[in-house]
Motif scaffolding. Structure first.
Motif, mmCIF file in Angstrom:
data_model
loop_
_atom_site.group_PDB
_atom_site.id
_atom_site.type_symbol
_atom_site.label_atom_id
_atom_site.label_comp_id
_atom_site.label_asym_id
_atom_site.label_seq_id
_atom_site.Cartn_x
_atom_site.Cartn_y
_atom_site.Cartn_z
ATOM 1 N N THR A 75 0.833 -1.207 0.000
ATOM 2 C CA THR A 75 0.000 0.000 0.000
ATOM 3 C C THR A 75 0.864 1.252 0.000
ATOM 4 N N ALA A 76 1.902 1.266 0.832
ATOM 5 C CA ALA A 76 2.794 2.419 0.895
ATOM 6 C C ALA A 76 3.521 2.616 -0.431
ATOM 7 N N HIS A 77 3.913 1.523 -1.073
ATOM 8 C CA HIS A 77 4.572 1.619 -2.383
ATOM 9 C C HIS A 77 3.624 2.248 -3.399
ATOM 10 N N ALA A 78 2.369 1.821 -3.383
ATOM 11 C CA ALA A 78 1.396 2.342 -4.346
ATOM 12 C C ALA A 78 1.149 3.831 -4.155
ATOM 13 N N ARG A 79 1.253 4.331 -2.921
ATOM 14 C CA ARG A 79 1.045 5.763 -2.680
ATOM 15 C C ARG A 79 2.077 6.605 -3.427
ATOM 16 N N GLY A 80 3.269 6.056 -3.629
ATOM 17 C CA GLY A 80 4.324 6.794 -4.323
ATOM 18 C C GLY A 80 4.466 6.431 -5.782
ATOM 19 N N HIS A 81 3.625 5.502 -6.265
ATOM 20 C CA HIS A 81 3.711 5.061 -7.664
ATOM 21 C C HIS A 81 2.291 5.008 -8.228
ATOM 22 N N PRO A 82 1.882 6.043 -8.953
ATOM 23 C CA PRO A 82 0.491 6.159 -9.417
ATOM 24 C C PRO A 82 0.007 4.984 -10.260
ATOM 25 N N GLN A 83 0.915 4.282 -10.939
ATOM 26 C CA GLN A 83 0.496 3.164 -11.782
ATOM 27 C C GLN A 83 0.233 1.886 -10.982
ATOM 28 N N ALA A 84 0.668 1.871 -9.726
ATOM 29 C CA ALA A 84 0.536 0.662 -8.903
ATOM 30 C C ALA A 84 -0.672 0.776 -7.976
ATOM 31 N N ARG A 85 -1.227 -0.377 -7.640
ATOM 32 C CA ARG A 85 -2.406 -0.378 -6.786
ATOM 33 C C ARG A 85 -2.615 -1.750 -6.155
ATOM 34 N N LEU A 86 -2.854 -1.776 -4.866
ATOM 35 C CA LEU A 86 -3.263 -3.001 -4.188
ATOM 36 C C LEU A 86 -4.781 -3.118 -4.344
#
Length: 283
Positions: free
Chosen positions: A130-141
């Motif tokens: 989740t934290a990774h996705a907050r900094g990477h707009p293309q990623a999402r859990l």
């Protein structure tokens, strides 16, 4: 006329934000999160997170506990639903309203649970995604299911968690097996038989991710996997890694890959449903 019990809960509603509701749902699903985990998922400033958690505790929506740290000091606060939080979630999901005694027993049992560290470690895996996705707009859990939900949906599979991780148009499903070194690795490998049964029943062929506490234990697991049929895809990484990064070592490969690069057969199209109740998690 004194306010009724129900009116007391309704009076709290103007103080509950959308972010608060998401936190309540997370704790309802996953039982416990630390201050740091909540901060990384839902807040930008740590101090803002601490203040808001204190306010929610004052409203009875959250409860907390912590233990002494070996060598002095205290461990981080562990947050869970308070009595009003249990009442709110019961109303949201059409469950019977809990008594004060039941809510207190839930917190007491959770705090004394011998598997608490395992539960927090499992939750940490999804917190990092989740934290990774907050900094990477293309990623999402896209999905975060607990052990309870995963077992209910897949019956014979007793994974520690299940998720859908998406980057761009690619969505990878996975089952998580969190290893804290509490059981022999031979028993850990034996769990793959249940995943093979799921695949034979026509279920999804998702990779089983073994998240291990050390590199030597990871190497030992790969030795045990040699010669095993490739009916169930397996990949390993250690707790020190970012699970979204190129840290996953498939059991039949020599190079590590990103989570999104692992093979994943959903068996059917994955629904992009924004409803958290259907297992989709959006921050």
């Amino acid at each position: 006329m004194p306010p009724s019990h129900a009116t007391g809960l309704l009076a709290i509603y103007p103080h509950i934000t959308g972010r608060d509701r998401l936190l309540l749902q997370l704790l309802d699903d996953h039982q416990v999160l630390t201050t740091d985990q909540i901060h990384r998922m839902l807040f930008h400033a740590r101090r803002t997170c601490q203040i808001r958690l204190g306010e929610l505790a004052a409203l009875g929506l959250l409860d907390r506990f912590r233990f002494a740290r070996t060598g002095g000091g205290s461990q981080p606060w562990h947050w869970t639903l308070g009595h009003n939080g249990h009442r709110f979630q019961a109303a949201a999901h059409h469950r019977p309203e809990p008594t004060v005694r039941a809510s207190r027993q839930t917190v007491a049992r959770l705090s004394a649970n011998p598997h608490l560290t395992h539960l927090l470690t499992t939750n940490e895996f999804f917190v990092r995604l989740t934290a990774h996705a907050r900094g990477h707009p293309q990623a999402r859990l896209r999905r975060w299911w607990s052990e309870t939900t995963t077992t209910r949906r897949y019956r014979t599979v007793t994974a520690d968690g299940h998720g859908l991780w998406g980057v761009g148009d690619t969505v990878v499903g996975f089952f998580l097996e969190t290893d804290t070194g509490s059981e022999p690795l031979g028993r850990v490998v034996a769990k793959l038989d249940r995943y093979a049964q799921l695949i034979r029943r026509g279920g999804p062929r998702y990779p089983v991710l073994f998240w291990l506490g050390s590199t030597p234990r990871e190497e030992h697991l790969h030795r045990l996997l040699r010669g095993r049929p490739g009916d169930v895809p397996v990949a390993t990484a250690t707790h020190s890694s970012d699970p979204a990064a190129a840290v996953w070592l498939p059991h039949d490969a020599t190079d590590r890959v990103r989570l999104v690069e692992l093979p994943s057969d959903h068996g059917a199209p994955v629904a992009d449903n924004p409803n958290y109740d259907d297992g989709v998690f959006v921050v």
